[in-house]
Design a protein around this motif. Structure first.
Motif, PDB file in Angstrom:
ATOM      1  N   ASP A  88       0.804  -1.206   0.000  1.00 24.10           N
ATOM      2  CA  ASP A  88       0.000   0.000   0.000  1.00 24.10           C
ATOM      3  C   ASP A  88       0.847   1.271   0.000  1.00 24.10           C
ATOM      4  O   ASP A  88       0.327   2.370  -0.034  1.00 24.10           O
ATOM      5  N   VAL A  89       2.165   1.116   0.020  1.00 28.71           N
ATOM      6  CA  VAL A  89       3.089   2.243  -0.059  1.00 28.71           C
ATOM      7  C   VAL A  89       3.794   2.180  -1.410  1.00 28.71           C
ATOM      8  O   VAL A  89       4.312   1.137  -1.802  1.00 28.71           O
ATOM      9  N   VAL A  90       3.782   3.302  -2.132  1.00 26.45           N
ATOM     10  CA  VAL A  90       4.407   3.375  -3.452  1.00 26.45           C
ATOM     11  C   VAL A  90       5.639   4.261  -3.343  1.00 26.45           C
ATOM     12  O   VAL A  90       5.582   5.351  -2.766  1.00 26.45           O
ATOM     13  N   PHE A  91       6.751   3.788  -3.899  1.00 28.12           N
ATOM     14  CA  PHE A  91       7.985   4.569  -3.917  1.00 28.12           C
ATOM     15  C   PHE A  91       8.318   4.954  -5.345  1.00 28.12           C
ATOM     16  O   PHE A  91       8.359   4.104  -6.224  1.00 28.12           O
ATOM     17  N   TYR A  92       8.531   6.251  -5.582  1.00 28.84           N
ATOM     18  CA  TYR A  92       8.944   6.768  -6.879  1.00 28.84           C
ATOM     19  C   TYR A  92      10.456   6.919  -6.824  1.00 28.84           C
ATOM     20  O   TYR A  92      10.968   7.666  -5.987  1.00 28.84           O
ATOM     21  N   PRO A  93      11.189   6.222  -7.692  1.00 31.26           N
ATOM     22  CA  PRO A  93      12.650   6.238  -7.586  1.00 31.26           C
ATOM     23  C   PRO A  93      13.247   7.613  -7.869  1.00 31.26           C
ATOM     24  O   PRO A  93      12.694   8.407  -8.621  1.00 31.26           O
ATOM     25  N   ASP A  94      14.368   7.870  -7.244  1.00 24.56           N
ATOM     26  CA  ASP A  94      15.155   9.072  -7.517  1.00 24.56           C
ATOM     27  C   ASP A  94      15.761   8.893  -8.901  1.00 24.56           C
ATOM     28  O   ASP A  94      16.211   7.803  -9.240  1.00 24.56           O
ATOM     29  N   PRO A  95      15.801   9.941  -9.730  1.00 24.32           N
ATOM     30  CA  PRO A  95      16.403   9.799 -11.058  1.00 24.32           C
ATOM     31  C   PRO A  95      17.900   9.464 -11.017  1.00 24.32           C
ATOM     32  O   PRO A  95      18.437   8.921 -11.978  1.00 24.32           O
ATOM     33  N   ASP A  96      18.561   9.766  -9.916  1.00 27.15           N
ATOM     34  CA  ASP A  96      19.979   9.452  -9.765  1.00 27.15           C
ATOM     35  C   ASP A  96      20.123   7.959  -9.463  1.00 27.15           C
ATOM     36  O   ASP A  96      19.683   7.479  -8.427  1.00 27.15           O
TER      37      ASP A  96
END
Length: 126
Positions: free
Chosen positions: A5-13
């Protein structure tokens, strides 16, 4: 993480050890530092660092489906509290009434020598 239920958007780095944004039930959390568009760190004066930091916040939120006008809370970390007035001048170019709830915190240092500002924001997904 195993929390579905938790979504993580990756860092572009690719080398980053932090997600760019995390989401739970439409609430987004993000931490931003004075990063230029090309991903390099801006270590100039507080005005330039503040502009880069808030622009990075804007880009991160928009990439996660939100915007600056959806920011509910902002914590501002400053290595010199006398920089607060200059930060506020930049802040007023990125935010408008009704203002987000916010706190400014003076700290001895941030992750990189010469970095003067870092922000943590909570925003609602659009």
């Amino acid at each position: 993480m195993a929390n579905q239920d938790v979504v993580f958007y990756p860092d572009p780095d690719q080398d980053s050890i932090s997600s760019d944004v995390a989401e739970f039930n439409g609430i987004l959390m993000t931490t931003q530092i004075p990063t230029r568009f090309d991903g390099t760190l801006e270590l100039g004066d507080i005005t330039v660092q503040s502009e880069c930091t808030l622009q990075a916040l804007k880009v991160a939120l928009e990439g996660a489906g939100s915007s600056m006008d959806r920011v509910m809370h902002l914590t501002i970390y400053l290595t010199d509290m006398t920089d607060r007035a200059a930060f506020n001048e930049v802040y007023k170019r990125f935010f408008a009434k009704p203002w987000p709830v916010r706190a400014a915190v003076g700290v001895a240092a941030l992750a990189v020598e010469g970095m003067r500002v870092e922000v943590v924001a909570m925003a609602a997904k659009a």
